[in-house]
Design a protein around this motif. Structure first.
Motif, short mmCIF file in Angstrom:
data_model
loop_
_atom_site.label_atom_id
_atom_site.label_comp_id
_atom_site.label_asym_id
_atom_site.label_seq_id
_atom_site.Cartn_x
_atom_site.Cartn_y
_atom_site.Cartn_z
N ALA A 78 48.28 51.98 37.05
CA ALA A 78 47.87 52.78 38.21
C ALA A 78 46.69 53.67 37.83
O ALA A 78 46.66 54.86 38.13
CB ALA A 78 49.04 53.62 38.71
N TYR A 79 45.73 53.09 37.15
CA TYR A 79 44.58 53.85 36.65
C TYR A 79 43.36 52.92 36.59
O TYR A 79 43.49 51.70 36.52
CB TYR A 79 44.88 54.42 35.26
CG TYR A 79 45.29 53.36 34.27
CD1 TYR A 79 44.34 52.72 33.48
CD2 TYR A 79 46.62 52.98 34.15
CE1 TYR A 79 44.72 51.72 32.60
CE2 TYR A 79 46.99 51.98 33.27
CZ TYR A 79 46.04 51.35 32.49
OH TYR A 79 46.42 50.35 31.63
N ALA A 80 42.19 53.51 36.63
CA ALA A 80 40.95 52.74 36.48
C ALA A 80 40.72 52.51 34.99
O ALA A 80 41.15 53.31 34.19
CB ALA A 80 39.79 53.52 37.09
N PRO A 81 40.12 51.44 34.58
CA PRO A 81 39.46 50.41 35.37
C PRO A 81 40.36 49.24 35.72
O PRO A 81 39.92 48.33 36.38
CB PRO A 81 38.33 49.96 34.45
CG PRO A 81 38.91 50.07 33.08
CD PRO A 81 39.83 51.29 33.15
N ARG A 82 41.61 49.25 35.28
CA ARG A 82 42.49 48.10 35.59
C ARG A 82 42.73 47.93 37.08
O ARG A 82 42.92 46.83 37.54
CB ARG A 82 43.82 48.21 34.86
CG ARG A 82 43.72 47.83 33.40
CD ARG A 82 45.11 47.50 32.88
NE ARG A 82 45.10 47.41 31.45
CZ ARG A 82 45.46 46.33 30.78
NH1 ARG A 82 45.84 45.25 31.41
NH2 ARG A 82 45.46 46.33 29.47
N VAL A 83 42.77 49.03 37.82
CA VAL A 83 43.00 48.96 39.26
C VAL A 83 41.78 49.54 39.97
O VAL A 83 41.41 50.68 39.74
CB VAL A 83 44.26 49.75 39.66
CG1 VAL A 83 44.44 49.75 41.16
CG2 VAL A 83 45.48 49.18 38.97
N ARG A 84 41.20 48.73 40.82
CA ARG A 84 40.00 49.18 41.53
C ARG A 84 40.31 49.70 42.94
O ARG A 84 39.54 50.45 43.49
CB ARG A 84 38.98 48.05 41.59
CG ARG A 84 38.40 47.73 40.21
CD ARG A 84 37.35 46.65 40.27
NE ARG A 84 37.87 45.32 40.55
CZ ARG A 84 38.41 44.52 39.64
NH1 ARG A 84 38.51 44.91 38.39
NH2 ARG A 84 38.85 43.34 39.97
N SER A 85 41.46 49.28 43.52
CA SER A 85 41.78 49.72 44.87
C SER A 85 43.26 49.53 45.15
O SER A 85 43.92 48.71 44.51
CB SER A 85 40.98 48.91 45.89
OG SER A 85 41.45 47.58 45.92
N PRO A 86 43.80 50.26 46.14
CA PRO A 86 45.19 50.04 46.54
C PRO A 86 45.42 48.60 47.02
O PRO A 86 46.47 48.02 46.76
CB PRO A 86 45.41 51.05 47.67
CG PRO A 86 44.45 52.15 47.37
CD PRO A 86 43.24 51.45 46.80
N ALA A 87 44.43 48.01 47.69
CA ALA A 87 44.58 46.62 48.16
C ALA A 87 44.77 45.68 46.98
O ALA A 87 45.60 44.76 47.03
CB ALA A 87 43.36 46.22 48.98
N GLU A 88 44.02 45.89 45.92
CA GLU A 88 44.16 45.06 44.72
C GLU A 88 45.55 45.25 44.11
O GLU A 88 46.20 44.29 43.69
CB GLU A 88 43.09 45.42 43.71
CG GLU A 88 43.16 44.60 42.43
CD GLU A 88 42.13 45.04 41.40
OE1 GLU A 88 42.35 44.73 40.22
OE2 GLU A 88 41.14 45.69 41.77
N LEU A 89 46.02 46.48 44.06
CA LEU A 89 47.34 46.77 43.50
C LEU A 89 48.44 46.16 44.37
O LEU A 89 49.44 45.67 43.86
CB LEU A 89 47.54 48.27 43.32
CG LEU A 89 48.69 48.67 42.40
CD1 LEU A 89 48.53 48.09 41.00
CD2 LEU A 89 48.81 50.18 42.33
#
Length: 170
Positions: A78-89
């Motif tokens: 739940a952190y950047a850069p692994r997650v770019r947006s809630p939609a991606e998550l």
């Protein structure tokens, strides 16, 4: 509920944004599949170190999440850069929940990795137009692995692994 998301106080809006994905039916599986076991726990890792600790270091550097189907646990970064947006998550949560749901449905049956990854990728809607083109280019350039090779050794590089996921989903 059947799916529980555990998060830090500053992650509440993110948890609320991805949770609706958890209650959607899975194509081809009974609609009550998540009610067939104990609750599925989704952990939102706040940083790289926590993500590595909670996954036992099993996630590759490009990994978007890890499911432990038999433990009924999912770990998501739940952190950047692994997650770019809630939609991606949300798509990643859908993918990982599909692993848990499929394992519940299959019980103790052993299935090839290409099948479970393909089902999860397809169910999460990760086979889109961009993915379509990537797969076509991989075939044209000879980079697409034979399907039977995905049983023996899953690719470790980000691009090759993405092609393997897409090939499995197709």
């Amino acid at each position: 509920d059947d799916v529980v998301v555990r998060f830090l106080p500053d992650q509440e809006s993110l948890a609320r944004a991805i949770l609706p994905q958890a209650v959607q039916p899975f194509p081809g599986l009974p609609s009550n599949i998540h009610a067939r076991g104990s609750e599925v726990t989704v952990l939102l890792a706040p940083d790289e170190r926590t993500f590595a600790d909670w996954t036992g270091g099993l996630a590759p550097e490009w990994g978007a999440g890890v499911a432990f189907p038999r433990l009924e646990r999912i770990v998501l970064p739940a952190y950047a850069p692994r997650v770019r947006s809630p939609a991606e998550l949300r798509r990643t949560l859908r993918h990982e929940l599909a692993h848990v749901a499929l394992q519940r449905h299959l019980g103790e049956a052993q299935v090839p990795r290409w099948f479970t990854e393909g089902y999860a990728t397809w169910t999460a809607g990760q086979l889109d137009q961009e993915a379509d083109w990537l797969l076509r280019v991989a075939f044209l350039t000879g980079r697409a692995p034979p399907l039977d090779s995905l049983d023996l050794l899953w690719p470790t590089g980000a691009t090759d692994a993405r092609i393997a996921y897409l090939l499995s989903a197709s």
